[in-house]
Motif scaffolding. Structure first.
Motif, PDB file in Angstrom:
ATOM      1  N   VAL A  31      10.683  -0.141   2.743  1.00 18.58           N
ATOM      2  CA  VAL A  31      10.036  -1.428   2.107  1.00 18.58           C
ATOM      3  C   VAL A  31       9.237  -2.195   2.953  1.00 18.58           C
ATOM      4  CG1 VAL A  31      10.712  -2.979   0.222  1.00 18.58           C
ATOM      5  CG2 VAL A  31      11.722  -0.463  -0.065  1.00 18.58           C
ATOM      6  N   GLN A  32      10.084  -3.041   3.118  1.00 17.47           N
ATOM      7  CA  GLN A  32       9.076  -3.708   4.493  1.00 17.47           C
ATOM      8  C   GLN A  32       7.833  -2.896   4.770  1.00 17.47           C
ATOM      9  OE1 GLN A  32      10.928  -6.025   7.435  1.00 17.47           O
ATOM     10  NE2 GLN A  32       9.901  -6.941   7.751  1.00 17.47           N
ATOM     11  N   VAL A  33       7.146  -2.014   5.510  1.00 18.58           N
ATOM     12  CA  VAL A  33       6.598  -1.280   5.671  1.00 18.58           C
ATOM     13  C   VAL A  33       5.187  -0.525   4.736  1.00 18.58           C
ATOM     14  CG1 VAL A  33       5.238   0.634   6.619  1.00 18.58           C
ATOM     15  CG2 VAL A  33       7.239  -0.437   7.942  1.00 18.58           C
ATOM     16  N   VAL A  34       5.559  -0.176   3.811  1.00 16.66           N
ATOM     17  CA  VAL A  34       5.672  -0.057   2.357  1.00 16.66           C
ATOM     18  C   VAL A  34       4.490  -0.909   1.152  1.00 16.66           C
ATOM     19  CG1 VAL A  34       5.443   1.721   0.098  1.00 16.66           C
ATOM     20  CG2 VAL A  34       5.939   2.000   2.652  1.00 16.66           C
ATOM     21  N   ARG A  35       5.416  -1.282   0.851  1.00 19.54           N
ATOM     22  CA  ARG A  35       5.317  -2.605  -0.051  1.00 19.54           C
ATOM     23  C   ARG A  35       6.194  -4.060   0.290  1.00 19.54           C
ATOM     24  NH1 ARG A  35       1.437  -3.387  -4.016  1.00 19.54           N
ATOM     25  NH2 ARG A  35       3.633  -3.915  -4.973  1.00 19.54           N
ATOM     26  N   PRO A  36       5.352  -4.681   1.149  1.00 21.99           N
ATOM     27  CA  PRO A  36       6.744  -6.190   1.861  1.00 21.99           C
ATOM     28  C   PRO A  36       6.637  -7.242   0.597  1.00 21.99           C
ATOM     29  CG  PRO A  36       4.532  -5.501   2.977  1.00 21.99           C
ATOM     30  CD  PRO A  36       4.561  -4.640   2.134  1.00 21.99           C
ATOM     31  N   GLN A  37       5.481  -6.706  -0.376  1.00 20.92           N
ATOM     32  CA  GLN A  37       5.373  -7.977  -1.328  1.00 20.92           C
ATOM     33  C   GLN A  37       7.070  -8.326  -1.978  1.00 20.92           C
ATOM     34  OE1 GLN A  37       3.430  -5.989  -0.457  1.00 20.92           O
ATOM     35  NE2 GLN A  37       1.152  -6.655  -0.340  1.00 20.92           N
ATOM     36  N   LYS A  62      -2.837 -11.350   6.746  1.00 22.48           N
ATOM     37  CA  LYS A  62      -2.158 -11.015   8.029  1.00 22.48           C
ATOM     38  C   LYS A  62      -0.890 -11.117   8.123  1.00 22.48           C
ATOM     39  CE  LYS A  62      -6.534 -13.312  10.104  1.00 22.48           C
ATOM     40  NZ  LYS A  62      -7.013 -14.282  11.225  1.00 22.48           N
ATOM     41  N   GLY A  63      -0.305 -12.229   7.359  1.00 18.87           N
ATOM     42  CA  GLY A  63       1.462 -12.374   7.245  1.00 18.87           C
ATOM     43  C   GLY A  63       2.485 -10.947   7.357  1.00 18.87           C
ATOM     44  N   TYR A  64       1.483 -10.163   5.592  1.00 15.62           N
ATOM     45  CA  TYR A  64       2.041  -8.822   5.566  1.00 15.62           C
ATOM     46  C   TYR A  64       1.785  -7.939   6.443  1.00 15.62           C
ATOM     47  CZ  TYR A  64       3.113 -10.715   0.858  1.00 15.62           C
ATOM     48  OH  TYR A  64       3.362 -10.758  -0.548  1.00 15.62           O
ATOM     49  N   ALA A  65       0.383  -8.546   7.474  1.00 13.97           N
ATOM     50  CA  ALA A  65       0.479  -7.227   8.148  1.00 13.97           C
ATOM     51  C   ALA A  65       1.437  -8.015   9.558  1.00 13.97           C
ATOM     52  CB  ALA A  65      -1.189  -7.363   8.905  1.00 13.97           C
ATOM     53  N   MET A  66       1.525  -8.513   9.853  1.00 16.90           N
ATOM     54  CA  MET A  66       2.768  -8.948  10.803  1.00 16.90           C
ATOM     55  C   MET A  66       3.814  -8.145  10.059  1.00 16.90           C
ATOM     56  SD  MET A  66       3.187  -9.407  13.532  1.00 16.90           S
ATOM     57  CE  MET A  66       4.251 -10.141  14.819  1.00 16.90           C
ATOM     58  N   GLN A  67       4.202  -8.014   9.081  1.00 23.11           N
ATOM     59  CA  GLN A  67       5.961  -8.049   8.356  1.00 23.11           C
ATOM     60  C   GLN A  67       6.358  -6.167   8.072  1.00 23.11           C
ATOM     61  OE1 GLN A  67       6.267  -8.959   4.351  1.00 23.11           O
ATOM     62  NE2 GLN A  67       6.806 -11.251   4.932  1.00 23.11           N
ATOM     63  N   ARG A  68       4.646  -5.955   8.363  1.00 22.75           N
ATOM     64  CA  ARG A  68       4.369  -4.361   8.241  1.00 22.75           C
ATOM     65  C   ARG A  68       4.704  -3.606   9.866  1.00 22.75           C
ATOM     66  NH1 ARG A  68       0.184  -4.599   3.704  1.00 22.75           N
ATOM     67  NH2 ARG A  68       1.458  -3.340   2.299  1.00 22.75           N
ATOM     68  N   PHE A  74      11.286  -1.489  14.123  1.00 22.27           N
ATOM     69  CA  PHE A  74      12.655  -1.258  12.547  1.00 22.27           C
ATOM     70  C   PHE A  74      13.392  -0.590  12.613  1.00 22.27           C
ATOM     71  CE2 PHE A  74      14.951  -2.026   9.564  1.00 22.27           C
ATOM     72  CZ  PHE A  74      17.151  -2.499  10.323  1.00 22.27           C
ATOM     73  N   LEU A  75      12.607   0.002  11.862  1.00 21.72           N
ATOM     74  CA  LEU A  75      12.009   1.719  11.493  1.00 21.72           C
ATOM     75  C   LEU A  75      12.689   2.912  12.895  1.00 21.72           C
ATOM     76  CD1 LEU A  75       9.595   2.458   8.639  1.00 21.72           C
ATOM     77  CD2 LEU A  75      12.312   2.415   8.728  1.00 21.72           C
ATOM     78  N   ALA A  76      11.743   2.184  14.002  1.00 18.50           N
ATOM     79  CA  ALA A  76      11.485   3.357  14.714  1.00 18.50           C
ATOM     80  C   ALA A  76      13.347   2.947  15.867  1.00 18.50           C
ATOM     81  CB  ALA A  76      10.487   2.413  16.460  1.00 18.50           C
TER      82      ALA A  76
END
Length: 86
Positions: A31-37, A62-68, A74-76
């Motif tokens: 969810v954090q990668v696909v839709r951090p909103q 840029k903040g959302y990109a950093m979250q992705r 984290f997923l790895a």
């Protein structure tokens, strides 16, 4: 550290509870990668009581990109841990 616990962990066959927790964490990471909103919207509701303007805390693009990026890392790690347990 207990030697039996280390050898049991190294031999695989992880706990079903730990595996289910890892699966739940994988979903959160996805969810954090696909839709951090979506995560920010949940967090915004938690801030309502003590933050003057919760909408002002929304990250920039840029903040959302950093979250992705953080979500991918984290997923790895979570995937690696899950593979080690199975």
């Amino acid at each position: 550290m207990n030697r039996d616990a280390v050898t049991q962990a190294a031999s695989g066959g992880g706990s079903p509870v730990f595996i289910s927790i890892l699966c739940a964490l994988l979903v959160m990471g996805l969810v954090q990668v696909v839709r951090p909103q979506l995560l920010w919207k949940m967090n915004r509701n938690l801030q309502r009581g003590w933050v003057k303007d919760p909408d002002a805390t929304e990250p920039t693009s840029k903040g959302y990109a950093m979250q992705r990026v953080t979500g991918l890392l984290f997923l790895a790690v979570a995937t690696w841990m899950l593979v080690q347990q199975i």
